[in-house]
Scaffold this motif. Structure first.
Motif, PDB file in Angstrom:
ATOM      1  N   ASP A  74      45.274  45.018  29.052  1.00 55.45           N
ATOM      2  CA  ASP A  74      45.404  43.614  29.418  1.00 55.45           C
ATOM      3  C   ASP A  74      44.191  42.849  28.881  1.00 55.45           C
ATOM      4  OD1 ASP A  74      43.241  43.844  31.252  1.00 55.45           O
ATOM      5  OD2 ASP A  74      44.597  44.412  32.866  1.00 55.45           O
TER       6      ASP A  74
ATOM      7  N   GLU B  99      52.016  45.227  28.068  1.00 54.09           N
ATOM      8  CA  GLU B  99      51.429  44.792  29.328  1.00 54.09           C
ATOM      9  C   GLU B  99      51.999  43.436  29.737  1.00 54.09           C
ATOM     10  OE1 GLU B  99      49.700  43.835  32.638  1.00 54.09           O
ATOM     11  OE2 GLU B  99      49.486  45.863  31.813  1.00 54.09           O
TER      12      GLU B  99
ATOM     13  N   SER C 131      51.133  41.212  31.990  1.00 54.63           N
ATOM     14  CA  SER C 131      50.225  40.087  32.268  1.00 54.63           C
ATOM     15  C   SER C 131      49.859  39.321  31.009  1.00 54.63           C
ATOM     16  CB  SER C 131      48.950  40.597  32.950  1.00 54.63           C
ATOM     17  OG  SER C 131      48.207  41.427  32.080  1.00 54.63           O
TER      18      SER C 131
END
Length: 499
Positions: free
Chosen positions: A21, A49, A51
């Motif tokens: 991230d 990922e 996020s």
């Protein structure tokens, strides 16, 4: 922006960030791939990922890059980012990426130690930095971004150093610096010289800070150009395979007969700067472990600087002021360590003292110095820290150095008398002009400050200088070269009355 089935443009460079991230290394990888691209270059970032879906568009907005499009197939995402704006992309041919030049590991230099010229009493010196010509700043950015080779950069810097030293000599200084012309700032440049360290724009770090929008607003209020200021990021064990600043001394000594002073960021400053959770903790288990390697690197550099003929090696530790004059009820200060942890004044001052003494252990005291100020990133006095040396003097006195070069002209620094508590065998450098004021001081006023310093410390101990450097950050100089020369000239004229 919604995902699309496929990108309409072909990327120039692609890499796979896996499940990293933005707070755990992805931003470092992005910076390493996007910096060598020209404006308009396209970078594809593959990621699994989730996020990143929100964090990457936010990073693009903060850094002035354009998110062109992104795709999503199951967990796999692919983001296409343009360096700058898409309309800057060349229409005739796509730009090609230039890989960053590998930094060759340099064999240790077999030096014949050079004895420097003596530094006389009442010596006049600059603190370190000197305003860079515009062409030097452009070369610096191109070099950091991988668009200008090492040899071309050093040759350009040599020309800038010649100009900086010539200006100091015209002003009548006794102890010259190279003006830190090769550095993006007084401290973060170390990241461009160390292995496993990288310079990244301060804006890249905003996603790692709690309440990033508030912090960004604070930076603006403090007059800090976050897009221009670069911050060191550690992504592996630190190693010194080439000099940090010894090459600066080598060249400076070829263009002047005057003794040469060189400044280095101190070990506490570097530790506070480089220790950032989610980045450096991948390479080091603790701040203390990182500090051990920083001490080792600085000791290696100090030994080489002594052999290279540096008359004085100055360690900059302005963050000591942040420790005692900034707190939960105070305004935030920008000291390049503002993003890292602080465990309270007593602990931090002891930590700083021990780190400095570890670096200085065994070195010739009469050729080392410590510089402290209260912030020098803007000419606006209102946003810098304020407070006398009383909370610091015990720590300063315990540092095994031969000279203290201290901010003293500005009213923010308090009274000079408190410095009488410093060791009697040490030289006291007194700031007698304020580099933040955009006019040169009167000779009479400077002479009065010199007289007061001589009365307190004796003429044999006194050194004279501006409160701080004239261009701490290359992109944000405190004043122009003409004014810097004029201020040093005033000191030189004033001190003639006492010789």
């Amino acid at each position: 922006m919604d995902p699309v089935a496929r990108h309409d443009h072909q990327p120039d460079v692609s890499f796979d960030g896996g499940d990293l991230d933005c707070g755990n290394g992805l931003l470092l990888l992005i910076r390493r791939h996007i910096d060598p691209l020209p404006r308009g270059g396209l970078l594809e970032i593959r990621s699994t990922e989730i996020s990143v879906d929100e964090d990457l568009p936010a990073w693009c907005r903060l850094t002035g890059n354009e998110l062109v499009s992104w795709t999503k197939v199951a967990k796999q995402r692919a983001f296409l980012v343009c360096k700058g704006r898409l309309d800057e992309r060349e229409a005739r041919r796509p730009p090609t990426a230039r890989a960053p030049e590998p930094v060759p590991a340099e064999a240790p230099r077999a030096r014949v130690p050079v004895a420097p010229p003596p530094v006389p009493p009442l010596a006049v010196t600059g603190m370190g930095s000197w305003p860079r010509p515009r062409w030097m700043i452009e070369a610096m950015h191109a070099h950091v971004e991988g668009r200008l080779g090492e040899a071309e950069f050093q040759e350009t810097a040599n020309d800038a150093v010649r100009l900086a030293i010539a200006a100091q000599e015209r002003a009548g200084v006794d102890l010259v610096t190279d003006g830190e012309q090769r550095r993006d700032s007084y401290a973060s440049f170390v990241a461009s010289r160390l292995d496993n360290c990288q310079l990244i724009p301060l804006t890249d770090l905003l996603p790692l800070v709690d309440h990033a929008e508030e912090f960004e607003a604070e930076l603006r209020a403090l007059d800090i150009p976050a897009g221009d200021v670069r911050h060191p990021a550690v992504f592996g064990p630190l190693r010194r395979s080439r000099p940090l600043v010894a090459h600066e001394v080598d060249f400076a000594r070829t263009v002047t007969r005057a003794p040469v002073k060189v400044a280095l960021p101190g070990p506490y400053l570097l530790t506070r700067t480089m220790w950032m959770e989610c980045i450096s903790d991948h390479a080091y288990p603790s701040r203390e472990a990182l500090a051990e390697d920083i001490v080792r690197v600085l000791r290696e550099e100090l030994a080489e600087l002594m052999d290279a003929g540096a008359a004085i090696v100055q360690f900059d530790e302005p963050v000591l002021s942040e420790v005692v004059f900034s707190g939960p009820k105070s305004k935030r200060s920008f000291m390049c360590g503002a993003l890292s942890e602080s465990l309270g004044p007593e602990h931090e001052l002891g930590f700083a003292r021990d780190l400095l003494n570890a670096v200085l252990d065994g070195a010739s005291r009469d050729r080392t110095a410590l510089h402290v100020c209260r912030g020098n990133w803007t000419p606006d006095e209102a946003v810098a820290l304020a407070g006398g040396y009383a909370p610091l003097v015990e720590t300063l006195a315990a540092v095994r150095t031969g000279a203290y070069l201290l901010e003293m002209c500005t009213p923010r620094a308090g009274e000079m008398e408190v410095l009488a508590a410093l060791p009697e065998e040490a030289r006291i450098g007194v700031g007698v002009v304020n580099q933040k004021i955009q006019t040169a001081e009167a000779v009479e006023a400077v002479a009065a400050r010199i007289s007061r310093a001589i009365d307190l410390f004796g003429r044999e101990r006194v050194l004279l200088h501006p409160d701080c450097g004239f261009a701490t950050f290359a992109d944000n100089p405190i004043c122009g070269g003409g004014l810097a020369e004029e201020k040093l000239t005033v000191i030189a004229r004033a001190v003639e009355r006492f010789r």
